[in-house]
Design a protein around this motif. Structure first.
Motif, PDB file in Angstrom:
ATOM      1  N   ALA A   1       0.814  -1.219   0.000  1.00  0.00           N
ATOM      2  CA  ALA A   1       0.000   0.000   0.000  1.00  0.00           C
ATOM      3  C   ALA A   1       0.845   1.265   0.000  1.00  0.00           C
ATOM      4  O   ALA A   1       0.387   2.317  -0.466  1.00  0.00           O
ATOM      5  N   ALA A   2       2.074   1.175   0.489  1.00  0.00           N
ATOM      6  CA  ALA A   2       2.962   2.342   0.488  1.00  0.00           C
ATOM      7  C   ALA A   2       3.378   2.747  -0.913  1.00  0.00           C
ATOM      8  O   ALA A   2       3.851   3.870  -1.129  1.00  0.00           O
ATOM      9  N   PHE A   3       3.203   1.824  -1.888  1.00  0.00           N
ATOM     10  CA  PHE A   3       3.666   2.079  -3.255  1.00  0.00           C
ATOM     11  C   PHE A   3       2.527   2.217  -4.263  1.00  0.00           C
ATOM     12  O   PHE A   3       2.802   2.432  -5.449  1.00  0.00           O
ATOM     13  N   VAL A   4       1.276   2.072  -3.825  1.00  0.00           N
ATOM     14  CA  VAL A   4       0.151   2.120  -4.758  1.00  0.00           C
ATOM     15  C   VAL A   4      -0.826   3.206  -4.308  1.00  0.00           C
ATOM     16  O   VAL A   4      -1.664   2.977  -3.430  1.00  0.00           O
ATOM     17  N   PRO A   5      -0.757   4.404  -4.862  1.00  0.00           N
ATOM     18  CA  PRO A   5      -1.681   5.476  -4.483  1.00  0.00           C
ATOM     19  C   PRO A   5      -3.126   5.080  -4.780  1.00  0.00           C
ATOM     20  O   PRO A   5      -3.433   4.650  -5.897  1.00  0.00           O
ATOM     21  N   PRO A   6      -4.029   5.173  -3.810  1.00  0.00           N
ATOM     22  CA  PRO A   6      -5.430   4.806  -4.045  1.00  0.00           C
ATOM     23  C   PRO A   6      -6.046   5.618  -5.186  1.00  0.00           C
ATOM     24  O   PRO A   6      -5.892   6.838  -5.260  1.00  0.00           O
ATOM     25  N   GLY A   7      -6.723   4.918  -6.085  1.00  0.00           N
ATOM     26  CA  GLY A   7      -7.399   5.580  -7.185  1.00  0.00           C
ATOM     27  C   GLY A   7      -6.512   5.962  -8.346  1.00  0.00           C
ATOM     28  O   GLY A   7      -7.010   6.477  -9.362  1.00  0.00           O
ATOM     29  N   GLY A   8      -5.202   5.733  -8.248  1.00  0.00           N
ATOM     30  CA  GLY A   8      -4.292   6.088  -9.320  1.00  0.00           C
ATOM     31  C   GLY A   8      -4.275   5.060 -10.439  1.00  0.00           C
ATOM     32  O   GLY A   8      -4.970   4.034 -10.408  1.00  0.00           O
ATOM     33  N   ALA A   9      -3.444   5.303 -11.433  1.00  0.00           N
ATOM     34  CA  ALA A   9      -3.374   4.426 -12.604  1.00  0.00           C
ATOM     35  C   ALA A   9      -2.909   3.025 -12.220  1.00  0.00           C
ATOM     36  O   ALA A   9      -3.407   2.019 -12.757  1.00  0.00           O
ATOM     37  N   LEU A  10      -1.963   2.933 -11.285  1.00  0.00           N
ATOM     38  CA  LEU A  10      -1.455   1.634 -10.870  1.00  0.00           C
ATOM     39  C   LEU A  10      -2.520   0.858 -10.093  1.00  0.00           C
ATOM     40  O   LEU A  10      -2.674  -0.353 -10.253  1.00  0.00           O
ATOM     41  N   ASP A  11      -3.280   1.560  -9.262  1.00  0.00           N
ATOM     42  CA  ASP A  11      -4.374   0.939  -8.519  1.00  0.00           C
ATOM     43  C   ASP A  11      -5.404   0.363  -9.487  1.00  0.00           C
ATOM     44  O   ASP A  11      -5.860  -0.785  -9.340  1.00  0.00           O
TER      45      ASP A  11
END
Length: 486
Positions: free
Chosen positions: A101-111
């Motif tokens: 979770a420290a590396f995946v911003p919520p709602g972002g492209a990676l998420d």
């Protein structure tokens, strides 16, 4: 029979002999597997590697001499562990899980991309990863001699291996070594294991005993594997599960059970569930055992009985395969306003949640956040609670794809292996018999395929002839030559 498509080593390789270098691109195309990550998700991953979201307070646990234990060559290392004695009879387990979770911003492209994928898919010629490898095999992986952000569980056990106190928090950790199962087995035999896992057999055996007491239905089936054969082709192998792997898995299972207890007590979370088998299903299995000549006392439940028979025996192997029917109906259950009515995972014998493999499975990232919030006495983050209702559908879909991938790759390798062997005869164990045919297991090469003909009986050994091996359709089939047991 379990199946695995990862590049793991195993004994008894059978050369496929495909010098032209076949691959599994047809499987990827047929199932529509994801290809490269989008430019936006890769760009975001590159940014968070440089500037990750380490906003929460994080304890410094780099003094804990933890190790990872994985198959050789693994780079996406989710877990690091340290087992210690606690008092005269107890144990303390430090269990670090990659903090994705420290590396995946919520709602972002990676998420968004990880929700599209659901989990890492393993094919013999490479993975379809859940996260870009610069995260899953780099910045977020618990690689040795690297300080990494982690979700750190501390589990205190009594002398019987039962948790008596559990806490979880964010931490900095530093693995001191990357171990593999065979190397660890050798070091234990020599009396020179890493101090971090010297207690693993002791604790693992206690946890195995607890599993039988809980009524956990565990199938001890060997794995069919597809591996490179060193000659631009592929080999089929049959690899029994090492006892150490079961012990290591028990640490993960125990953590997942503790996580489920936290979720149920707080009324929010997502569980992995498998309904208990119906009495009629168990009775059918008892009749199968009787036909196989296996003595199953009426006072003994399926968990205890299956744990006591060795699937290396043909009759026991057939019953273990038949017992798969006891674990039908697997799924995920999310909840926000109190624990659901049905929480149990029949294969584990308790409520259970996925929290220990976030690099390879989407749901674990959310499960960890729920537990961190519960332990800290704060509200679950909105980005987690908002996503919970969709997770069962996302994970159910990705589980179906993962099963299709495994089956297709095994079927492809079986058909490649047996091409050119039409008409040859083999000794087989009957796994399933119905009507004028069934399913058989041939040990060399390790193949499971349909078989036609009369006289098949579950658990019996028969002589069969190969009459079909079609790599285009991924089809292999046998026919009975000698219908009476050998």
């Amino acid at each position: 029979m379990a199946a695995a498509c990862g590049p793991q080593d195993g004994a008894g390789a059978v050369a496929v002999g495909q010098g032209a270098g076949p691959d599994f691109s047809a499987v990827r195309a047929e199932l529509g597997l994801p290809g490269e990550f989008s430019f936006a998700s890769l760009s975001e991953a590159e940014r968070v590697v440089v500037d990750p979201a380490f906003t929460d307070v994080r304890v410094d646990a780099t003094d804990l001499a933890m190790v990872t234990v994985d198959p050789p060559g693994s780079k996406d290392l989710d877990q690091a562990v340290l087992l210690e004695r606690r008092g005269r009879r107890g144990y303390r387990i430090h269990y670090a899980i990659a903090d994705v979770a420290a590396f995946v911003p919520p709602g972002g492209a990676l998420d968004v991309e990880t929700h599209r994928r659901g989990q890492t898919l393993y094919l013999p010629d490479g993975t379809v990863p859940l996260h870009p490898t610069l995260l899953s095999e780099g910045a977020a992986s618990l690689l040795p001699e690297q300080t990494r952000p982690a979700v750190l569980w501390r589990l205190d056990l009594d002398g019987d291996g039962v948790p008596v106190r559990v806490d979880v928090r964010r931490a900095w950790v530093r693995s001191v070594a990357q171990l593999d199962y065979e190397g660890l087995q050798r070091s234990l035999a020599l009396g020179t294991p890493s101090p971090a896992v010297a207690l693993l057999p002791e604790v693992g055996e206690l946890r195995r005993e607890q599993a039988v007491r809980r009524g956990a239905i565990e199938l001890g089936l060997p794995e069919q594997q597809v591996n490179p054969d060193g000659d631009e082709g592929w080999s089929l192998t049959l690899r029994p599960r090492l006892r150490l792997e079961a012990y290591n898995a028990e640490i993960s299972l125990m953590t997942g059970m503790c996580a489920a207890e936290m979720m149920c007590s707080s009324g929010i979370g997502v569980l992995r569930t498998v309904p208990d088998p119906e009495p009629g299903t168990i009775e059918v299995l008892r009749r199968s055992a009787a036909r196989l000549g296996l003595d199953w006392p009426s006072s003994v439940g399926p968990a205890e009985f299956l744990a006591g028979i060795d699937p290396a025996r043909p009759d026991a192997l057939a019953l273990h395969v038949a017992a798969i029917r006891l674990l039908r109906g697997a799924g995920y259950t999310s909840f926000e306003d109190g624990a659901p009515g049905k929480t149990r995972h029949a294969g584990i014998g308790a409520a259970y949640a996925h929290v220990t493999a976030p690099l390879r499975r989407l749901v674990d990232r959310y499960g960890a956040e729920v537990c961190l919030a519960v332990d800290a006495g704060r509200d679950v983050p909105e980005w987690v609670s908002t996503a919970l209702p969709q997770l069962p559908s996302v994970m159910g879909g990705s589980d179906r794809v993962a099963t299709q991938v495994e089956r297709a790759c095994i079927a492809q390798a079986q058909s490649w292996t047996l091409t050119g062997h039409i008409g040859e005869e083999y000794v087989a164990t009957v796994l399933r018999a119905e009507g004028d045919g069934g399913e058989v297991f041939v040990a060399d090469p390790p193949v499971i395929a349909p078989c036609r003909g009369d006289g098949l009986e579950e658990g019996r050994r028969v002589r069969v002839r190969l009459f079909e091996a079609d790599p285009v359709r991924r089809a292999v089939a046998f026919e009975v030559v000698a219908p009476t047991p050998l």
